[in-house]
Design an enzyme around this catalytic site. Structure first.
Site, PDB file in Angstrom:
ATOM      1  N   GLU A  94      28.558  40.555  42.472  1.00  0.00           N
ATOM      2  CA  GLU A  94      27.933  39.241  43.012  1.00  0.00           C
ATOM      3  C   GLU A  94      29.071  39.149  44.487  1.00  0.00           C
ATOM      4  O   GLU A  94      30.406  38.034  44.503  1.00  0.00           O
ATOM      5  CB  GLU A  94      28.583  38.357  42.078  1.00  0.00           C
ATOM      6  CG  GLU A  94      28.128  36.924  42.633  1.00  0.00           C
ATOM      7  CD  GLU A  94      28.778  35.945  41.880  1.00  0.00           C
ATOM      8  OE1 GLU A  94      28.449  35.981  40.026  1.00  0.00           O
ATOM      9  OE2 GLU A  94      29.272  34.828  41.551  1.00  0.00           O
TER      10      GLU A  94
ATOM     11  N   HIS B  75      22.959  32.028  40.433  1.00  0.00           N
ATOM     12  CA  HIS B  75      24.059  31.908  40.957  1.00  0.00           C
ATOM     13  C   HIS B  75      23.887  30.191  40.279  1.00  0.00           C
ATOM     14  O   HIS B  75      23.033  30.135  41.746  1.00  0.00           O
ATOM     15  CB  HIS B  75      24.523  32.488  42.532  1.00  0.00           C
ATOM     16  CG  HIS B  75      26.095  32.732  43.095  1.00  0.00           C
ATOM     17  ND1 HIS B  75      26.063  31.032  43.145  1.00  0.00           N
ATOM     18  CD2 HIS B  75      26.882  33.109  42.979  1.00  0.00           C
ATOM     19  CE1 HIS B  75      27.698  31.411  43.231  1.00  0.00           C
ATOM     20  NE2 HIS B  75      27.234  32.525  43.177  1.00  0.00           N
TER      21      HIS B  75
ATOM     22  N   ASP C 187      32.761  38.359  42.778  1.00  0.00           N
ATOM     23  CA  ASP C 187      32.982  37.017  43.682  1.00  0.00           C
ATOM     24  C   ASP C 187      33.875  36.800  44.667  1.00  0.00           C
ATOM     25  O   ASP C 187      34.069  35.532  45.101  1.00  0.00           O
ATOM     26  CB  ASP C 187      33.137  35.794  42.352  1.00  0.00           C
ATOM     27  CG  ASP C 187      32.272  34.237  43.078  1.00  0.00           C
ATOM     28  OD1 ASP C 187      31.517  34.683  43.694  1.00  0.00           O
ATOM     29  OD2 ASP C 187      32.669  33.311  42.052  1.00  0.00           O
TER      30      ASP C 187
END
Ligand code: MN
Length: 344
Positions: A12, A177, A302
């Site tokens: 991600e 997301h 992230d």
């Protein structure tokens, strides 16, 4: 098995493109819209310098150096939240396509270091479905990212059916997301005293709502091959599985509920995967492994919103069998996102 260090794929990892920045700048002064992602879009509008924005725009040496410093082998890249979802449909469709072209070019330059999730514009469901096909067939990207709601609407609503159908047909897992919840949430989440609408609470509360809506609408019964990926250790849902199932059975008994066909938790076995993004917490990881197993659990950082080094140290400190480690580090990502295995 080899003795090599297992490859570590982070799933991600955000980027931005000049096309997206230009379009967001033109959106105008809408204050709510510019609050998305902790105000980085507001800084963009004001032309203020932003190290975060510089990191997002870097699809080359700077990003690779940050990865190398922590032993991250691959970023699965996705256009940063809220992606194109604030733009009008025509602009959004165009910006998504150009961003996907740019993403595919970056992957082509660094095929062992980058893979990518396509951006789509849910504002135009037919266009989004066509872009999913182009992304998977022509650009050879690895799935799709959708930043939760679009104008307060959710993917279980009938108008979005072409998107779910295309994702299933072309094997594109949808990475759901977070983004700022719809404006109606502001009444209870955001005011002058505190704003809970971002990463502290609102992202997980709203994205988990979205996922539960998809499950309870029967989306995975209509589309058995559809795959959904949730970040942030499943946005809290692994903790709720018992209660989701309990209430599902109550609803069936007392109110004749017929959808979904199976208890909600069962879809976490067949259709839903989770990642560790932004949740570098061993007890949460151990809990998720206890209730979900390791077949649908992937590592994520992230980047650049959270620390690469901390995330890498966290996952390497987990007590995992070799088989569990390989699944979480790379094998699940290879399977779910069609990433080519590393060559020896
Ligand atoms: Mn993220």
């Amino acid at each position: 098995m080899t003795n090599r260090r297992p490859r570590l794929i982070a799933t991600e990892e955000a980027f931005a493109t000049p096309e997206l920045l230009a379009a967001m700048r033109e959106l105008g002064p809408g204050p709510d819209r510019m609050l998305e992602m902790g105000g980085i879009w507001g800084r963009l509008r004001d032309n203020a310098p932003s190290a975060l924005m510089d990191a997002l725009l870097d699809l080359g040496e700077g990003r690779l150096a940050a990865m190398d410093a922590a032993g991250i082998d691959m970023h699965l890249l996705s256009l940063t939240s809220p992606g194109v979802q604030l733009l009008d449909a025509a602009t959004a469709t165009e910006v998504a396509a150009r961003s996907n072209d740019r993403l595919a070019a970056a992957v082509a330059r660094h095929p062992t270091r980058f893979a990518g999730l396509a951006a789509v514009a849910p504002q135009d469901p037919a266009g989004a479905a066509a872009e999913i096909e182009r992304a998977m067939r022509t650009l050879r990207l690895n799935g799709v990212v959708i930043n939760s709601h679009t104008d307060g609407e959710y993917l279980d609503q009938p108008g979005f059916e072409p998107i779910l159908a295309a994702a299933e047909a072309f094997g594109a897992a949808i990475y759901l997301h977070p983004r700022r919840p719809p404006a109606i949430f502001d009444a209870v989440m955001a005011n002058d005293v505190m704003d809970l609408s971002a990463g502290m609470w609102g992202f997980a509360a709203e994205t988990s709502l979205h996922a539960v809506r998809l499950i309870m609408s029967g989306a995975f019964d209509r589309h058995p091959g559809l795959r959904l990926v949730l970040g942030h250790m499943g946005e809290g849902l692994p903790f709720w599985l018992y209660r989701l199932d309990y209430m599902y059975h109550v609803d069936r008994r007392l109110r004749g509920r017929t959808r979904p066909e199976r208890p909600p938790s069962d879809y976490f076995r067949t259709n839903i995967a989770i990642t560790t993004s932004g949740m570098n917490h061993l007890p949460a990881l151990e809990y998720c492994i206890a209730v979900l197993g390791t077949e649908n659990l992937m590592f994520a950082i992230d980047y650049p919103y959270q620390e690469t080094g901390e995330a890498a140290a966290f996952i390497r400190s987990a007590r995992l069998s070799e088989a569990e480690r390989d699944r979480i580090f790379f094998a699940n990502a290879e399977r779910i996102f069609h990433i080519a295995p590393a060559t020896a």
